[in-house]
Write a protein that holds these residues in place. Sequence first.
Motif, mmCIF file in Angstrom:
data_model
loop_
_atom_site.group_PDB
_atom_site.id
_atom_site.type_symbol
_atom_site.label_atom_id
_atom_site.label_comp_id
_atom_site.label_asym_id
_atom_site.label_seq_id
_atom_site.Cartn_x
_atom_site.Cartn_y
_atom_site.Cartn_z
ATOM 1 N N MET A 94 0.847 -1.209 0.000
ATOM 2 C CA MET A 94 0.000 0.000 0.000
ATOM 3 C C MET A 94 0.871 1.243 0.000
ATOM 4 O O MET A 94 1.917 1.279 0.646
ATOM 5 N N SER A 95 0.421 2.261 -0.717
ATOM 6 C CA SER A 95 1.122 3.539 -0.596
ATOM 7 C C SER A 95 0.722 4.151 0.748
ATOM 8 O O SER A 95 -0.292 3.763 1.349
ATOM 9 N N PHE A 96 1.504 5.124 1.175
ATOM 10 C CA PHE A 96 1.210 5.771 2.455
ATOM 11 C C PHE A 96 -0.169 6.418 2.422
ATOM 12 O O PHE A 96 -0.934 6.332 3.388
ATOM 13 N N LEU A 97 -0.511 7.040 1.282
ATOM 14 C CA LEU A 97 -1.827 7.688 1.184
ATOM 15 C C LEU A 97 -2.958 6.661 1.181
ATOM 16 O O LEU A 97 -4.045 6.926 1.698
ATOM 17 N N GLU A 98 -2.702 5.480 0.605
ATOM 18 C CA GLU A 98 -3.728 4.417 0.661
ATOM 19 C C GLU A 98 -3.956 3.973 2.106
ATOM 20 O O GLU A 98 -5.078 3.660 2.500
ATOM 21 N N ALA A 99 -2.892 3.977 2.885
ATOM 22 C CA ALA A 99 -3.047 3.610 4.297
ATOM 23 C C ALA A 99 -3.895 4.656 5.018
ATOM 24 O O ALA A 99 -4.742 4.318 5.864
ATOM 25 N N LEU A 100 -3.680 5.932 4.668
ATOM 26 C CA LEU A 100 -4.516 6.982 5.279
ATOM 27 C C LEU A 100 -5.962 6.865 4.794
ATOM 28 O O LEU A 100 -6.903 7.072 5.566
ATOM 29 N N ASP A 101 -6.146 6.501 3.509
ATOM 30 C CA ASP A 101 -7.509 6.278 2.987
ATOM 31 C C ASP A 101 -8.195 5.170 3.801
ATOM 32 O O ASP A 101 -9.371 5.267 4.161
#
Length: 247
Positions: A31-38
Amino acid sequence: MKVTFKIWRQDKPQAKGAFKEYQVDELTEDMSFLEALDHLNERLVLRGEKVIAYEYDCREGICGQCGVFINGRAHGPHPNITTCQLHMRSFKDGDTIVVEPWRANAFPIVKDLIVDRSAFDRIIEQGAYISAKTGTAPEANAILIGKAIADRAMDAAACIGCGACVATCKNSSAALFTAAKINHLNSLPQGKPEAHQRVLDMTAQMEREGFGHCSFTGACEVECPAGISIANIAEMNARQGKAQLLG
Ligand code: FES
């Protein structure tokens, strides 16, 4: 993969902010970092809580929207990448990851991880353009530009205006950003007619916006996703001195 996010929450510009902890599981290293935040935000929606506000657009390192401080570094633990290019494999299972917005007087916090970077827009408005007659596009080879000059201009033009240079600088200086924008155009024949006025106007606006002065620590160059060299700042200073002398 399971991590604890410690994230800066702030409802509005004048509100008092604070870090809040969130345990997040079912993450993967890919996962990208932003996907983790999503993923975290989806959980917050299901729990009826307010989602975390953060910015992004391209998610491929081009637009410069996504900058945040991660564990004390602009755009996270690796040099020369944007937050959207960071992946969860850069962290270990069980890690605590501290996420906060850019901290600089000239970048006031709007909400949570979002800051107002319009100070950059106002610097650009002062001269990051050329005046040219409109009409048919000129023949591409009508103005010959040497490769060394073209390379220098293109390297400076790579700046995506993310603000990592300001956020990582102990003086909150915008010198790297401003230098990149000035040198890009001042290097090229098309930028020459307004070269002196451009450097005077853009550096003056940088001062008015309340950015700090550059003390050449080089931190900005390390964190800049586009790898803009601090040699640009020396070049900007030289151009500024010349422009002041020549009026
Ligand atoms: S979202 Fe565009 S640079 Fe990260």
